[in-house]
Design a protein around this motif. Structure first.
Motif, mmCIF file in Angstrom:
data_model
loop_
_atom_site.group_PDB
_atom_site.id
_atom_site.type_symbol
_atom_site.label_atom_id
_atom_site.label_comp_id
_atom_site.label_asym_id
_atom_site.label_seq_id
_atom_site.Cartn_x
_atom_site.Cartn_y
_atom_site.Cartn_z
ATOM 1 N N ARG A 195 0.808 -1.225 0.000
ATOM 2 C CA ARG A 195 0.000 0.000 0.000
ATOM 3 C C ARG A 195 0.840 1.274 0.000
ATOM 4 O O ARG A 195 0.331 2.346 -0.276
ATOM 5 N N MET A 196 2.128 1.158 0.317
ATOM 6 C CA MET A 196 2.987 2.335 0.372
ATOM 7 C C MET A 196 3.357 2.794 -1.033
ATOM 8 O O MET A 196 3.439 1.989 -1.955
ATOM 9 N N VAL A 197 3.548 4.103 -1.191
ATOM 10 C CA VAL A 197 3.964 4.681 -2.457
ATOM 11 C C VAL A 197 5.433 5.062 -2.305
ATOM 12 O O VAL A 197 5.809 5.703 -1.321
ATOM 13 N N GLU B 163 10.328 10.173 6.000
ATOM 14 C CA GLU B 163 9.883 9.542 4.756
ATOM 15 C C GLU B 163 11.033 8.891 3.988
ATOM 16 O O GLU B 163 10.790 8.047 3.143
ATOM 17 N N GLU C 136 9.364 7.030 0.852
ATOM 18 C CA GLU C 136 8.183 6.183 1.004
ATOM 19 C C GLU C 136 7.117 6.946 1.777
ATOM 20 O O GLU C 136 7.422 7.614 2.762
ATOM 21 N N GLU D 181 2.504 7.020 2.678
ATOM 22 C CA GLU D 181 1.258 6.252 2.701
ATOM 23 C C GLU D 181 0.374 6.520 1.491
ATOM 24 O O GLU D 181 -0.457 5.691 1.140
ATOM 25 N N ASP D 182 0.516 7.693 0.865
ATOM 26 C CA ASP D 182 -0.314 8.020 -0.289
ATOM 27 C C ASP D 182 0.418 9.025 -1.175
ATOM 28 O O ASP D 182 1.469 9.554 -0.799
ATOM 29 N N VAL D 183 -0.139 9.273 -2.356
ATOM 30 C CA VAL D 183 0.508 10.154 -3.320
ATOM 31 C C VAL D 183 0.652 11.585 -2.795
ATOM 32 O O VAL D 183 1.726 12.183 -2.945
ATOM 33 N N SER E 21 1.106 12.628 0.217
ATOM 34 C CA SER E 21 2.193 12.629 1.210
ATOM 35 C C SER E 21 3.545 12.466 0.536
ATOM 36 O O SER E 21 4.527 13.100 0.932
#
Length: 113
Positions: A33-35, A60, A78, A80-82, A84
């Motif tokens: 789930r990580m980006v 990050e 890295e 949690e979402d785009v 971030s």
């Protein structure tokens, strides 16, 4: 081997500096789930140490490498979402001493060792 023997051997390896730390790996379902992105960085020559120090404080960043070539550093970022991830990349670019960055978003991992 007994538990006590294993513990004693691990402690000996730690004291001698052979084992210097431990790493936790996330479950694949969480990790998936990580980006992630690779961010290449050009730092001003006299600001390199300060840039590295500032990057080290960013939670990050998972890794930072010194590289040869057009860029000076390669950061693995890295989030949690785009949004971030975008904010983290913007924060890198805004650091004093960072002259230029280039980002490559990781779409999938073909294999990892």
């Amino acid at each position: 081997m007994s538990r006590t023997t294993v513990q004693a051997r691990v402690e000996s390896l730690e004291r001698r500096g052979i084992i210097v730390g431990y790493t936790a790996r996330l479950a694949e379902e969480i990790s998936r789930r990580m980006v992630r992105a690779h961010v290449t960085i050009v730092a001003a020559p006299k600001a390199s140490a300060a840039v590295v120090s500032a990057l080290q404080r960013m939670p990050e960043l998972r890794a930072l490498y010194s590289v040869a070539g057009v860029f000076d550093l390669l950061a693995v970022v890295e989030a949690e979402d785009v949004p971030s991830l975008d904010a983290a990349i913007d924060k890198i670019g805004a650091l004093e001493g960072v002259e230029r960055t280039q980002s490559s978003i990781i779409l999938s991992t073909k294999f990892e060792r």
